[in-house]
Design a protein around this motif. Structure first.
Motif, PDB file in Angstrom:
ATOM      1  N   ALA A 148     -13.798  -1.455  -0.748  1.00 25.39           N
ATOM      2  CA  ALA A 148     -14.545  -2.198  -1.838  1.00 25.39           C
ATOM      3  C   ALA A 148     -13.456  -3.531  -2.104  1.00 25.39           C
ATOM      4  O   ALA A 148     -13.777  -5.075  -2.487  1.00 25.39           O
ATOM      5  CB  ALA A 148     -13.722  -1.760  -2.771  1.00 25.39           C
ATOM      6  N   ARG A 149     -11.793  -3.521  -2.276  1.00 21.90           N
ATOM      7  CA  ARG A 149     -11.509  -4.530  -1.959  1.00 21.90           C
ATOM      8  C   ARG A 149     -11.645  -5.720  -0.896  1.00 21.90           C
ATOM      9  O   ARG A 149     -11.663  -6.740  -1.321  1.00 21.90           O
ATOM     10  CB  ARG A 149      -9.889  -4.507  -1.617  1.00 21.90           C
ATOM     11  N   ILE A 150     -12.348  -5.537   0.456  1.00 26.60           N
ATOM     12  CA  ILE A 150     -12.647  -6.331   1.392  1.00 26.60           C
ATOM     13  C   ILE A 150     -14.181  -7.136   1.198  1.00 26.60           C
ATOM     14  O   ILE A 150     -14.805  -8.468   0.650  1.00 26.60           O
ATOM     15  CB  ILE A 150     -12.685  -5.859   2.999  1.00 26.60           C
ATOM     16  N   TYR A 264      -5.700 -10.582   5.065  1.00 28.20           N
ATOM     17  CA  TYR A 264      -5.409 -10.648   4.576  1.00 28.20           C
ATOM     18  C   TYR A 264      -4.521  -9.003   3.124  1.00 28.20           C
ATOM     19  O   TYR A 264      -3.860  -8.937   2.878  1.00 28.20           O
ATOM     20  CB  TYR A 264      -5.723 -11.720   3.539  1.00 28.20           C
ATOM     21  N   ASP A 265      -5.850  -7.842   3.437  1.00 21.57           N
ATOM     22  CA  ASP A 265      -5.626  -6.963   2.864  1.00 21.57           C
ATOM     23  C   ASP A 265      -4.782  -6.489   4.029  1.00 21.57           C
ATOM     24  O   ASP A 265      -3.908  -5.654   3.386  1.00 21.57           O
ATOM     25  CB  ASP A 265      -7.060  -6.401   2.909  1.00 21.57           C
ATOM     26  N   ALA A 266      -4.938  -6.494   5.420  1.00 22.75           N
ATOM     27  CA  ALA A 266      -3.985  -5.650   6.449  1.00 22.75           C
ATOM     28  C   ALA A 266      -2.714  -5.970   6.495  1.00 22.75           C
ATOM     29  O   ALA A 266      -1.764  -5.754   6.212  1.00 22.75           O
ATOM     30  CB  ALA A 266      -4.656  -6.018   8.080  1.00 22.75           C
ATOM     31  N   MET A 267      -2.415  -7.486   6.046  1.00 27.28           N
ATOM     32  CA  MET A 267      -1.405  -7.811   5.969  1.00 27.28           C
ATOM     33  C   MET A 267      -0.502  -8.014   4.366  1.00 27.28           C
ATOM     34  O   MET A 267       1.078  -7.441   4.535  1.00 27.28           O
ATOM     35  CB  MET A 267      -1.393  -9.631   5.561  1.00 27.28           C
ATOM     36  N   THR A 268      -1.829  -7.606   3.571  1.00 28.04           N
ATOM     37  CA  THR A 268      -1.019  -7.164   2.256  1.00 28.04           C
ATOM     38  C   THR A 268      -1.075  -5.993   1.825  1.00 28.04           C
ATOM     39  O   THR A 268      -0.098  -5.320   0.827  1.00 28.04           O
ATOM     40  CB  THR A 268      -1.301  -8.104   1.183  1.00 28.04           C
ATOM     41  N   THR A 269      -0.898  -4.944   2.369  1.00 27.20           N
ATOM     42  CA  THR A 269      -1.464  -3.059   2.611  1.00 27.20           C
ATOM     43  C   THR A 269      -0.289  -2.108   3.426  1.00 27.20           C
ATOM     44  O   THR A 269       0.110  -3.033   4.553  1.00 27.20           O
ATOM     45  CB  THR A 269      -2.702  -2.758   3.140  1.00 27.20           C
ATOM     46  N   ASP A 270       0.554  -1.832   3.232  1.00 28.29           N
ATOM     47  CA  ASP A 270       1.608  -1.134   3.060  1.00 28.29           C
ATOM     48  C   ASP A 270       0.663   0.075   4.589  1.00 28.29           C
ATOM     49  O   ASP A 270      -0.718   0.327   4.446  1.00 28.29           O
ATOM     50  CB  ASP A 270       2.184   0.185   2.928  1.00 28.29           C
ATOM     51  N   ARG A 271       1.208  -0.101   5.606  1.00 29.98           N
ATOM     52  CA  ARG A 271       0.994   0.753   6.736  1.00 29.98           C
ATOM     53  C   ARG A 271       1.812   1.596   7.465  1.00 29.98           C
ATOM     54  O   ARG A 271       2.783   1.150   7.265  1.00 29.98           O
ATOM     55  CB  ARG A 271      -0.031   0.202   7.951  1.00 29.98           C
ATOM     56  N   GLN A 272       1.193   2.635   8.171  1.00 22.79           N
ATOM     57  CA  GLN A 272       2.481   3.640   8.905  1.00 22.79           C
ATOM     58  C   GLN A 272       3.418   2.686   9.743  1.00 22.79           C
ATOM     59  O   GLN A 272       4.580   3.794   9.736  1.00 22.79           O
ATOM     60  CB  GLN A 272       1.751   4.792   9.651  1.00 22.79           C
TER      61      GLN A 272
END
Length: 308
Positions: A148-150, A264-272
């Motif tokens: 939904a964000r994308i 952008y969403d990948a950069m601003t989202t916590d990942r493992q």
């Protein structure tokens, strides 16, 4: 068959057939009989919905289709024509001779009345989109609501670029389902905390092809159109992307938009394997790659869409 607006009160009192894509549209079958169906819709502000022409030899005998707006405001686009529907307005087609795009200028509710049974097929189509999106988020390592964000951010960029309503409609689903191909990638690969090996990375890159094929396999016109965006969303402006190594204007503009918003969403989202970047840092990185990885006009519209 007679239907008054009082019929809407049954939404509060009766369990109806319901299918939702919460960030786009909700649909309820209110009544049916004599091959006529009345379907209640809620379209979110900023979202798109369409009526498509039937493929048949004698379109004059096509069904009568009517939209009656019960609340809100809709913009209607057909070719170069644009009209606005306000509460109490209606528009009818017999037949629908060309793609007609409806845009929720505000959150809107309307009755869609069709003189031919369509809800079963319609429900299955929406459930398919819901299922695909839910499967992605359950399998991938992103936080919830990534799809939904994308979609929401991509639509802002698309509107800032003044894309045609039909392009925005396709972008809506292409962005929402951009990572659908990951359902065919092994979970241990998707959620691997460390760096992927060369062979693992080659398999991961296949998710663009898998996603394109999944949407084509549905046979649904709007998902078939969106498959192009899904297949190209990791292409890069300088030709360094995948899976085809497309360059510049050979990349569909919708895919170029998703490339920026997804990054952008990948950069601003916590990942493992790493913590999220602050938004200003992510924006600066994307701007630094303007004209190399990312389409210049898309980057400009992206930055504009995030401005206060």
């Amino acid at each position: 068959m007679h239907l008054s607006l009082d019929t809407l009160s049954i939404l509060k009192n009766r369990s109806l057939s319901k299918v939702t894509i919460d960030s786009i549209v909700q649909a309820f079958l209110l009544a049916s009989g004599d091959d006529t169906e009345v379907i209640y819709h809620r379209l979110s502000a900023g979202s798109y919905w369409t009526l498509e022409p039937e493929s048949q030899e004698n379109p004059v005998n096509g069904p009568l289709e009517t939209i009656y707006l019960t609340a809100g405001r809709l913009k209607v686009f057909r070719d170069s024509e644009e009209i606005t529907l306000a509460e109490g307005d209606h528009i009818s087609f017999r037949p629908v001779s060309q793609q007609t795009v409806f845009y929720g200028d505000t959150e809107s509710t309307f009755l869609y009345i069709c003189s031919k049974p369509v809800f079963h097929h319609y429900r299955c189509a929406l459930e398919e989109v819901n299922h695909l999106a839910l499967t992605i988020e359950q399998k991938d390592g992103y936080t919830s609501h990534h799809c939904a964000r994308i979609m929401q951010l991509s639509m802002k960029v698309g509107r800032a670029m003044r894309l045609a309503p039909s392009k925005l409609y396709t972008l809506q689903f292409g962005a929402y389902l951009h990572d659908v191909g990951k359902v065919r990638v092994p979970s241990e690969l998707l959620n691997k905390p460390g760096k992927l090996t060369d062979s693992e990375w080659e398999l991961m890159k296949r998710h663009t092809i898998y996603g394109r094929d999944i949407l084509l396999e549905t046979g649904l016109p709007y998902l078939t159109q969106a498959s192009l965006l899904v297949g190209q969303h990791h292409e890069r402006y300088d030709g360094s992307g995948y899976p085809f190594g497309l360059k510049g204007e050979d990349i569909d503009i919708g895919a170029a938009i998703i490339a920026v918003t997804d990054s952008y969403d990948a950069m601003t989202t916590d990942r493992q394997y790493r913590s999220a970047k602050p938004a200003p840092d992510a924006i600066a990185e994307i701007q630094s790659l303007r004209g190399t990885l990312y389409h210049p006009a898309v980057v400009d519209a992206f930055v504009k869409s995030l401005a206060p």
